[in-house]
Design a protein around this motif. Sequence first.
Motif, mmCIF file in Angstrom:
data_model
loop_
_atom_site.group_PDB
_atom_site.id
_atom_site.type_symbol
_atom_site.label_atom_id
_atom_site.label_comp_id
_atom_site.label_asym_id
_atom_site.label_seq_id
_atom_site.Cartn_x
_atom_site.Cartn_y
_atom_site.Cartn_z
ATOM 1 N N VAL A 12 6.119 -2.279 -8.616
ATOM 2 C CA VAL A 12 5.914 -1.945 -7.453
ATOM 3 C C VAL A 12 6.861 -2.126 -6.413
ATOM 4 C CG1 VAL A 12 4.108 -1.797 -5.732
ATOM 5 C CG2 VAL A 12 3.260 -2.096 -7.990
ATOM 6 N N ALA A 13 7.230 -1.000 -5.734
ATOM 7 C CA ALA A 13 8.395 -1.287 -4.585
ATOM 8 C C ALA A 13 7.437 -1.416 -3.293
ATOM 9 C CB ALA A 13 9.144 -0.040 -4.485
ATOM 10 N N MET B 239 15.771 -0.369 -6.294
ATOM 11 C CA MET B 239 15.693 -1.641 -7.077
ATOM 12 C C MET B 239 14.543 -1.725 -7.857
ATOM 13 S SD MET B 239 15.363 -5.325 -4.934
ATOM 14 C CE MET B 239 15.728 -7.033 -6.002
ATOM 15 N N ALA B 240 13.363 -1.361 -7.423
ATOM 16 C CA ALA B 240 12.211 -1.412 -8.030
ATOM 17 C C ALA B 240 12.068 -0.449 -9.384
ATOM 18 C CB ALA B 240 10.811 -1.215 -7.343
ATOM 19 N N ARG B 241 12.982 0.720 -9.028
ATOM 20 C CA ARG B 241 12.921 1.633 -10.296
ATOM 21 C C ARG B 241 13.746 1.311 -11.358
ATOM 22 N NH1 ARG B 241 14.242 5.672 -7.332
ATOM 23 N NH2 ARG B 241 12.103 6.203 -6.892
ATOM 24 N N ALA C 56 5.593 2.463 -9.089
ATOM 25 C CA ALA C 56 4.582 2.788 -7.833
ATOM 26 C C ALA C 56 5.426 2.412 -6.582
ATOM 27 C CB ALA C 56 3.330 2.099 -7.682
ATOM 28 N N ILE C 57 5.120 2.826 -5.185
ATOM 29 C CA ILE C 57 5.749 2.763 -4.176
ATOM 30 C C ILE C 57 4.553 2.392 -3.184
ATOM 31 C CG2 ILE C 57 7.304 3.399 -2.216
ATOM 32 C CD1 ILE C 57 8.412 5.081 -4.036
ATOM 33 N N ASP D 70 -0.141 5.219 -9.850
ATOM 34 C CA ASP D 70 -1.441 4.434 -10.435
ATOM 35 C C ASP D 70 -1.503 3.277 -11.015
ATOM 36 O OD1 ASP D 70 -3.670 4.444 -11.810
ATOM 37 O OD2 ASP D 70 -3.380 5.299 -13.734
ATOM 38 N N VAL D 71 -2.220 2.229 -10.080
ATOM 39 C CA VAL D 71 -2.051 0.922 -10.479
ATOM 40 C C VAL D 71 -3.311 0.277 -11.240
ATOM 41 C CG1 VAL D 71 -0.364 0.666 -8.885
ATOM 42 C CG2 VAL D 71 -2.894 0.520 -8.280
#
Length: 328
Positions: free
Chosen positions: A183-184, A192-194, A205-206, A225-226
Amino acid sequence: MASQVLSKPAAVETTTPAKPGYKLLCGTGNRPLAEEISRQLGLELTKATCTRFADGEIFVRLDENIRGADVFIVQPTNPPAENVMELLLLIDAARRASAARITVVMPYYGYSRQDRKDQPRVAIGAKLVANMIQTAGADRVLGIDFHQHQLQGFFDIPVDHLYARPVLVNHYRKKKLADLVVVAPDVGAAKMARGFAKQLDAGFAIIDKRRPKANVAEVLNVIGDVNGHACLIVDDMIDTAGTVSEASRALIKLGAREVYVCATHALLSGPAKQRLSEAPIVEVTVTDTINIAPERRFDSLHVLSVGELLAKAIRFTHSDQSVSSLFD
């Protein structure tokens, strides 16, 4: 007249002194990290004196000969501001001691968030710090996870910008978290998160947030979706921990199974310790780019070292090898 034979003068043997290798210096900003780098390199820290006069003025003296040496100075520029001044004095002392080349190893680039004029009549602190480092006499800069990539352009000397991602990714690979979603915490951290998600073969996810004022964050929405997943919030730094603590609560409300947090730089200012301790976070993993005082540590905090990464970069830089293999 008898001829006179002139004998040639005997050759004088000359020995060229061996060129000194590289030297590792450090200030008081993060000595434990410098010692870890020293251990990884098998090289003792160069003896230096960094003290304060009665009025608080900083005094720096190098206690070993560094003439002609390739000098690496390990010093982050996080608060207090004395860390910046101490770095400048170390650079100046090395230059005046006839070092052949001076490389600033800056694990954390302080003032990096002041990188643009987003309000009338404000200073651009990141550019000012870059100017001072160059003016003091640095020849190169070696850093980790600048707040913005374009900060490299603030310097007119070579900059090697490393990432702590390999260290952090290796930690989470060992955990083997099932159904992981990276998650960003905001749009700025998305790239960075990707990268983390790709290397961990995880979802992405963002968090859509707004910041009404400095060090205050409000979560508006989560894109992705988390529900039922383990979530890993990734950021470059944790300051007051408002962003990650609010983000963790939002993820749990949306059905996340558990929440982990990781960041390169642990500033942990003000209420950060309390916020992270009270938030629904299983583990907060950071690196040792900043020396974390004992009073700022808490039970769920886990600290990884970037000493080996920086030691490799120093070794490659000294031998004029490419450090691009360390960028990923």
